[in-house]
Design a protein around this motif. Structure first.
Motif, PDB file in Angstrom:
ATOM      1  N   MET A   1       0.355  -1.167  -0.060  1.00 39.11           N
ATOM      2  CA  MET A   1       0.098  -0.186  -0.085  1.00 39.11           C
ATOM      3  C   MET A   1       0.681   0.992   0.503  1.00 39.11           C
ATOM      4  N   GLU A   2       0.638   2.254  -0.380  1.00 38.44           N
ATOM      5  CA  GLU A   2       1.395   3.535  -1.392  1.00 38.44           C
ATOM      6  C   GLU A   2       0.913   5.028  -0.067  1.00 38.44           C
ATOM      7  N   LEU A   3       1.158   5.442   0.690  1.00 40.66           N
ATOM      8  CA  LEU A   3       0.718   6.282   0.913  1.00 40.66           C
ATOM      9  C   LEU A   3       1.441   7.491   0.351  1.00 40.66           C
ATOM     10  N   LYS A   4       0.496   8.520   0.569  1.00 36.25           N
ATOM     11  CA  LYS A   4       0.877   9.892  -0.171  1.00 36.25           C
ATOM     12  C   LYS A   4       1.255  10.592   0.689  1.00 36.25           C
ATOM     13  N   ARG A   5       1.668  12.091   0.839  1.00 37.19           N
ATOM     14  CA  ARG A   5       2.263  12.906   1.429  1.00 37.19           C
ATOM     15  C   ARG A   5       1.348  14.109   0.715  1.00 37.19           C
ATOM     16  N   ARG A   6       0.467  14.232   1.915  1.00 35.38           N
ATOM     17  CA  ARG A   6      -0.530  15.689   1.801  1.00 35.38           C
ATOM     18  C   ARG A   6       0.267  16.482   1.771  1.00 35.38           C
ATOM     19  N   ASN A   7       1.032  16.975   2.747  1.00 33.36           N
ATOM     20  CA  ASN A   7       1.810  18.508   2.993  1.00 33.36           C
ATOM     21  C   ASN A   7       3.200  18.699   2.389  1.00 33.36           C
ATOM     22  N   ARG A   8       3.309  19.021   0.849  1.00 34.42           N
ATOM     23  CA  ARG A   8       4.401  19.514   0.319  1.00 34.42           C
ATOM     24  C   ARG A   8       4.604  20.641   0.694  1.00 34.42           C
ATOM     25  N   ILE A   9       6.129  20.585   0.351  1.00 38.92           N
ATOM     26  CA  ILE A   9       6.936  22.401   0.863  1.00 38.92           C
ATOM     27  C   ILE A   9       7.094  22.890  -0.398  1.00 38.92           C
ATOM     28  N   SER A  10       6.368  23.310   0.157  1.00 36.66           N
ATOM     29  CA  SER A  10       7.529  24.020  -1.851  1.00 36.66           C
ATOM     30  C   SER A  10       8.452  25.137  -2.153  1.00 36.66           C
ATOM     31  N   ALA A  11       9.255  24.952  -2.722  1.00 36.38           N
ATOM     32  CA  ALA A  11      10.432  25.950  -3.030  1.00 36.38           C
ATOM     33  C   ALA A  11      10.278  26.971  -2.987  1.00 36.38           C
ATOM     34  N   GLU A  12       9.558  27.465  -3.525  1.00 36.01           N
ATOM     35  CA  GLU A  12       9.424  28.695  -4.513  1.00 36.01           C
ATOM     36  C   GLU A  12       8.815  30.011  -2.912  1.00 36.01           C
ATOM     37  N   PHE A  13       9.813  31.421  -3.492  1.00 29.19           N
ATOM     38  CA  PHE A  13       9.583  32.458  -3.047  1.00 29.19           C
ATOM     39  C   PHE A  13       8.456  33.408  -3.304  1.00 29.19           C
ATOM     40  N   SER A  14       7.801  33.598  -2.275  1.00 33.73           N
ATOM     41  CA  SER A  14       6.262  34.969  -2.373  1.00 33.73           C
ATOM     42  C   SER A  14       6.726  36.045  -2.294  1.00 33.73           C
ATOM     43  N   MET A  15       6.754  37.146  -3.130  1.00 28.99           N
ATOM     44  CA  MET A  15       7.946  37.813  -3.313  1.00 28.99           C
ATOM     45  C   MET A  15       6.663  39.097  -2.848  1.00 28.99           C
ATOM     46  N   ALA A  16       5.638  38.554  -2.862  1.00 32.00           N
ATOM     47  CA  ALA A  16       4.412  39.722  -2.942  1.00 32.00           C
ATOM     48  C   ALA A  16       4.328  40.826  -1.112  1.00 32.00           C
ATOM     49  N   SER A  17       4.983  39.732  -0.378  1.00 42.33           N
ATOM     50  CA  SER A  17       4.587  40.073   0.965  1.00 42.33           C
ATOM     51  C   SER A  17       5.608  41.624   0.922  1.00 42.33           C
ATOM     52  N   MET A  18       7.540  40.742  -0.078  1.00 47.47           N
ATOM     53  CA  MET A  18       8.113  41.713   0.095  1.00 47.47           C
ATOM     54  C   MET A  18       8.153  43.725  -0.421  1.00 47.47           C
ATOM     55  N   THR A  19       6.941  42.983  -1.463  1.00 48.42           N
ATOM     56  CA  THR A  19       6.577  44.808  -1.620  1.00 48.42           C
ATOM     57  C   THR A  19       5.780  44.955  -1.869  1.00 48.42           C
ATOM     58  N   ASP A  20       4.640  44.438  -0.301  1.00 48.57           N
ATOM     59  CA  ASP A  20       4.205  45.421   0.848  1.00 48.57           C
ATOM     60  C   ASP A  20       5.000  46.220   1.301  1.00 48.57           C
ATOM     61  N   ILE A  21       5.635  45.412   1.849  1.00 45.90           N
ATOM     62  CA  ILE A  21       6.581  46.545   2.746  1.00 45.90           C
ATOM     63  C   ILE A  21       7.391  47.288   2.020  1.00 45.90           C
ATOM     64  N   ILE A  22       7.849  46.980   0.934  1.00 43.34           N
ATOM     65  CA  ILE A  22       8.763  48.432   0.742  1.00 43.34           C
ATOM     66  C   ILE A  22       8.250  49.405   0.143  1.00 43.34           C
ATOM     67  N   PHE A  23       7.412  49.281   0.069  1.00 40.68           N
ATOM     68  CA  PHE A  23       5.828  50.627  -0.365  1.00 40.68           C
ATOM     69  C   PHE A  23       5.544  50.579   0.781  1.00 40.68           C
ATOM     70  N   LEU A  24       5.470  50.553   2.228  1.00 39.72           N
ATOM     71  CA  LEU A  24       4.922  51.162   2.805  1.00 39.72           C
ATOM     72  C   LEU A  24       6.221  51.687   3.294  1.00 39.72           C
TER      73      LEU A  24
END
Length: 132
Positions: A1-24
């Motif tokens: 029986m094969e178990l699948k992982r539900r939580n995968r760690i994303s290797a991507e970095f979101s720049m949305a919060s960084m641009t908000d901080i710079i704008f403020l």
């Protein structure tokens, strides 16, 4: 029986919060810089008439680079300086004098006069003379 992982760690970095901080931060610095420059421009100093205050020759102590002391351009011994200065300033309402020292004057001579001012709670200004 094969178990699948539900939580995968994303290797991507979101720049949305960084641009908000710079704008403020940009908005914050723009507002504070304009407030600082405006407050310096709006300062209006009061005008004073010179007729109300009688002209008074300021008391000066001059010190040469050789260590000679002068009270109001009259030569005076170092040991008598404190007595004479107290006598001159006792008749004045504004107990202020100016120290004029050559740029090569030993620091100890200037400190000596400053200690006299501190002892008697006199106000003082320090000026320097340059030899050309």
């Amino acid at each position: 029986m094969e178990l699948k992982r539900r939580n995968r760690i994303s290797a991507e970095f979101s720049m949305a919060s960084m641009t908000d901080i710079i704008f403020l931060l940009l908005i914050f610095f723009m507002i504070t810089s304009s407030a600082i420059s405006q407050s310096a421009i709006d300062v209006k100093l009061p005008e004073v008439s010179t007729e109300a205050v009688p002209a008074q020759d300021p008391t000066t102590i001059s010190i040469t680079k050789e260590g000679a002391f002068y009270l109001n351009d009259e030569s005076i011994e170092r040991t008598l300086l404190e007595q004479k200065l107290v006598a001159v300033l006792s008749g004045q309402q504004d107990k202020t004098f100016t120290i004029r020292a050559d740029k090569q004057t030993p620091h100890g001579d200037v400190v000596f006069v400053m200690e006299i001012a501190e002892k008697h709670q006199y106000n003082l200004a320090i000026a320097t003379l340059q030899n050309n």
